[in-house]
Design an enzyme around this catalytic site. Sequence first.
Site, PDB file in Angstrom:
ATOM      1  N   HIS A 183      -3.576  -4.569   8.090  1.00 37.81           N
ATOM      2  CA  HIS A 183      -3.529  -3.373   8.878  1.00 37.81           C
ATOM      3  C   HIS A 183      -2.555  -3.735  10.159  1.00 37.81           C
ATOM      4  CE1 HIS A 183      -5.092   0.162  10.585  1.00 37.81           C
ATOM      5  NE2 HIS A 183      -5.812   0.472   9.344  1.00 37.81           N
ATOM      6  N   HIS A 210      -5.686   3.522  -1.393  1.00 36.85           N
ATOM      7  CA  HIS A 210      -7.085   4.028  -0.910  1.00 36.85           C
ATOM      8  C   HIS A 210      -7.310   5.497  -1.322  1.00 36.85           C
ATOM      9  CE1 HIS A 210      -9.630   4.282   2.748  1.00 36.85           C
ATOM     10  NE2 HIS A 210     -10.306   4.640   1.849  1.00 36.85           N
ATOM     11  N   ASN A 254       0.905  -1.323   0.069  1.00 35.68           N
ATOM     12  CA  ASN A 254      -0.057   0.060  -0.184  1.00 35.68           C
ATOM     13  C   ASN A 254       0.968   1.252   0.026  1.00 35.68           C
ATOM     14  OD1 ASN A 254      -1.522   2.167   1.173  1.00 35.68           O
ATOM     15  ND2 ASN A 254      -2.966   0.719   1.810  1.00 35.68           N
ATOM     16  N   ARG A 258      -7.071  12.848   0.944  1.00 37.18           N
ATOM     17  CA  ARG A 258      -5.800  13.325   1.757  1.00 37.18           C
ATOM     18  C   ARG A 258      -4.387  12.779   1.191  1.00 37.18           C
ATOM     19  NH1 ARG A 258      -6.731  10.057   7.307  1.00 37.18           N
ATOM     20  NH2 ARG A 258      -8.994  10.870   6.933  1.00 37.18           N
ATOM     21  N   THR A 305      -6.755   6.643  10.434  1.00 40.06           N
ATOM     22  CA  THR A 305      -6.641   5.395   9.343  1.00 40.06           C
ATOM     23  C   THR A 305      -8.170   4.732   9.485  1.00 40.06           C
ATOM     24  OG1 THR A 305      -5.443   3.440   8.773  1.00 40.06           O
ATOM     25  CG2 THR A 305      -5.540   3.938  11.164  1.00 40.06           C
ATOM     26  N   THR A 306      -8.094   3.696   8.626  1.00 35.97           N
ATOM     27  CA  THR A 306      -9.529   2.882   8.540  1.00 35.97           C
ATOM     28  C   THR A 306      -9.437   2.230   9.842  1.00 35.97           C
ATOM     29  OG1 THR A 306      -9.131   2.294   6.288  1.00 35.97           O
ATOM     30  CG2 THR A 306     -10.482   1.030   7.287  1.00 35.97           C
ATOM     31  N   GLU A 350      -8.508   0.240  -2.472  1.00 35.51           N
ATOM     32  CA  GLU A 350      -9.447   0.576  -1.567  1.00 35.51           C
ATOM     33  C   GLU A 350     -10.354   1.742  -1.435  1.00 35.51           C
ATOM     34  OE1 GLU A 350      -7.151   0.895   1.851  1.00 35.51           O
ATOM     35  OE2 GLU A 350      -6.115  -1.065   1.388  1.00 35.51           O
ATOM     36  N   ARG A 384      -9.307   8.036  -0.847  1.00 33.74           N
ATOM     37  CA  ARG A 384     -10.361   8.542   0.145  1.00 33.74           C
ATOM     38  C   ARG A 384     -11.170   9.555  -0.241  1.00 33.74           C
ATOM     39  NH1 ARG A 384     -10.226   7.788   5.583  1.00 33.74           N
ATOM     40  NH2 ARG A 384      -8.727   6.052   6.250  1.00 33.74           N
ATOM     41  N   HIS A 425       1.068   6.227   1.809  1.00 34.04           N
ATOM     42  CA  HIS A 425       1.799   7.260   2.693  1.00 34.04           C
ATOM     43  C   HIS A 425       3.078   7.971   1.867  1.00 34.04           C
ATOM     44  CE1 HIS A 425      -1.215   6.776   5.553  1.00 34.04           C
ATOM     45  NE2 HIS A 425      -0.647   5.640   5.768  1.00 34.04           N
ATOM     46  N   GLU A 456     -10.831  -9.239   3.106  1.00 35.25           N
ATOM     47  CA  GLU A 456      -9.505  -9.103   3.611  1.00 35.25           C
ATOM     48  C   GLU A 456     -10.032  -9.115   5.238  1.00 35.25           C
ATOM     49  OE1 GLU A 456      -7.477  -5.570   2.399  1.00 35.25           O
ATOM     50  OE2 GLU A 456      -6.513  -5.471   4.054  1.00 35.25           O
TER      51      GLU A 456
END
Length: 245
Positions: free
Chosen positions: A192, A44, A8, A50, A101-102, A71, A46, A11, A152
């Site tokens: 995660h 992801h 992922n 962000r 975060t999620t 995601e 969002r 970031h 997941e």
Amino acid sequence: MSASLSVNIDHVATVRQARRAAEPDPVAAAVLCDLAGADGITCHLRGDRRHIQDDDLHRLRQVVTTRLNVEMAATDEMLAIARKVRPDLVTLVPERPGEVTTEGGIDAAKNRRRLERHVAALRRSRIPASLFIDPEPDQVDAAVAIGVETIELNTNAYSIATTAADEAAAYDALVAAACRAAERGLTVAAGHGLTVRNVTPIAEIPEIIELNIGHSIIARAVLIGIERAVREIREAIARADVAFE
Ligand code: PXP
């Protein structure tokens, strides 16, 4: 054989967005992850944009030759984007405005009808869907009823456990949910909060065939480089193979 790794890269975009600058480019990171042996790339998109931006997603689709897992929340806006970008997999996640975060899995049991409609709409566009769920029997059963092929499992409780008893309980829940899902014909991924230090036992669960790992890889990449960070987590995953032998 050990679980595959989808990195992922959100970031990388977080660092870029901190200055609204042009770098670091998450697409460049995706290429480096690919060269370092990642089996796929996850990001992801969002609602608040962000980190990953719409343009990143379009460029990732052109560059990622392995598997692109996106995601997203189960909204009409995201459905339209998925139809345009055509990821290899859409993972439906809950999104709460302001969350860091999620925070947990999507409540598949409570939102069954809505998710059924969303997954069916993705299927009509030939886009496979996964649900990010907590490792609970009723969530697994709801995922089966909703008609996804993949789930997941949320490894957060395992990742943040501070006592051996909590960690064992969280681990047992993951094993039970993975077995329940695999018995019902689902493909099982997990993620995660996984790191080089805690990933090996998760990779030892034979029903879990893919791991989604982001923050720890990118955090270590800042210090030791992204290729090394990907390689070391791959090695930690491969240590599970010893347990299979
Ligand atoms: N899976 C899902 C559904 C996520 O939302 C995240 C975080 O973006 C991850 C996996 C990866 O978690 P982490 O960044 O802690 O490795």
